[in-house]
Enzyme design. Structure first.
Site, PDB file in Angstrom:
ATOM      1  CB  ALA A   1      -2.260  -1.706  -0.441  1.00 51.44           C
ATOM      2  CE  LYS A   2      -3.523   1.221  -8.267  1.00 51.18           C
ATOM      3  NZ  LYS A   2      -3.801   0.787  -9.627  1.00 51.18           N
ATOM      4  NE  ARG A   3       2.096  -0.685   0.981  1.00 53.48           N
ATOM      5  CZ  ARG A   3       0.980  -0.215   1.517  1.00 53.48           C
ATOM      6  NH1 ARG A   3       0.323   0.740   0.909  1.00 53.48           N
ATOM      7  NH2 ARG A   3       0.505  -0.679   2.655  1.00 53.48           N
ATOM      8  CG  ASP A   4       0.749  -5.452  -1.514  1.00 56.28           C
ATOM      9  OD1 ASP A   4       1.885  -5.387  -1.011  1.00 56.28           O
ATOM     10  OD2 ASP A   4      -0.282  -5.218  -0.871  1.00 56.28           O
TER      11      ASP A   4
END
Ligand code: GLU
Length: 297
Positions: free
Chosen positions: A235-238
């Site tokens: 996901a983006k937060r990675d």
């Protein structure tokens, strides 16, 4: 002679991350290596999640990797007439459902509409329907009568399952994802569907609906998803996982392509088409791709 078509069908809800791009590359390779056309479809029926300008950004990222598409993209929000025609054609096999998502416990964990529907509204009387309509406008479900369906998947083999009474029209009147996919694939001559393996269960319902609509179900290849170092869906937060974010940390589009090639066990190409000569569906990794990541926080 028409050799059929493959497609990539992103939802324009956010930038594509390397896992999405890897799936797109695979869809392109499966299609092009078999002489198929390759189409782009913009799946923007969920208006609350669509972000303006995102479809163009996704296309720019795909193009930066060297991906080529045939024809102009199909945009689902412009296809309501086709969906309503399909709904009319199956009207005698659908029924109104007044349940909320909350009432259908499993719905929350099934973003693509594979719900284990308990059959609450399947056999309502006319009087009961009139009563329910007062409080909620109905969705439409397909009456599948517990049919069994088998799909052929190039990675998973023959997969069989029981067809759900799934939603074909949402309660706001818009076609449901599972209907739109089937109508669009059939209308564009798509006979090969390559996508993430989270959608394998949905294929059972979709292939069944294709048959009901008189279309031949496509051949599938449900490919493993990308996960982060903790084994969770990427996901983006990675961290830097999109083309623009990776570019900002010095990883250009060709380096992204090289990374994807490596994850598929293929040598780094100079351009996307170079991968065609070494692409072998039987040799594809069957496990999720653990994205090495670059989290700085
Ligand atoms: N729009 C779906 C997604 O972004 C893909 C649907 C499909 O490939 O059939 O996950």
């Amino acid at each position: 002679m028409d050799l059929g078509a493959g497609r990539y069908a992103p939802s324009p809800t956010g930038d594509l991350h390397v896992g999405n791009l890897r799936t797109a590359v695979l869809a392109w390779l499966f299609a092009r290596s078999t002489g198929r056309r390759f189409l782009l479809r913009i799946e923007d029926l969920d208006a609350s999640r669509v972000r303006p300008g995102m479809a163009a950004r996704q296309l720019a990222d795909l193009t930066a990797l060297g991906m080529t598409f045939d024809g102009i993209p199909v945009v689902q929000s412009q296809r309501d007439e086709a969906y309503q025609a399909a709904l009319a054609a199956i009207a005698d096999r659908t029924y109104e459902c007044y349940c909320t998502r909350r009432e259908i416990a499993e719905a929350a964990s099934a973003p693509h509409g594979v719900q284990h529907y308990p059959g609450t509204c399947r056999n309502l009387s006319d009087a009961e329907r009139v009563e329910r309509r007062r409080t909620r406008s109905p969705a439409l479900r397909l009456r599948a009568d517990g049919a069994r369906q088998t799909v052929h998947d190039l990675l998973h083999g023959d997969v069989s399952g029981t067809v759900e009474d799934f939603v074909v029209r949402r309660n706001d009147g818009v076609a449901a994802y599972n209907l739109a996919v089937v109508v669009d694939d059939a209308a564009s001559g798509v006979d090969q569907v390559v996508r993430g393996d989270d959608l394998l269960p949905a294929a059972i319902n979709q292939a069944y609906l294709a048959s009901v609509l008189g279309a031949a179900p496509p051949t599938y290849a449900h490919v493993p998803l990308a996960v982060n170092a903790d084994g969770r869906r990427l996901a983006k937060r990675d961290g830097a996982v999109t083309v623009p974010d990776l570019a900002a940390v010095g990883v250009d589009a060709m380096a992204v392509l090289a990374l994807i090639a490596k994850s598929l066990g293929l040598p780094a190409p100079r351009r996307l088409a170079d991968l065609l000569s070494s692409f072998d569906p039987d040799a594809l990794p069957r496990e999720p791709w653990v994205f090495p990541g670059n989290r700085t926080r």
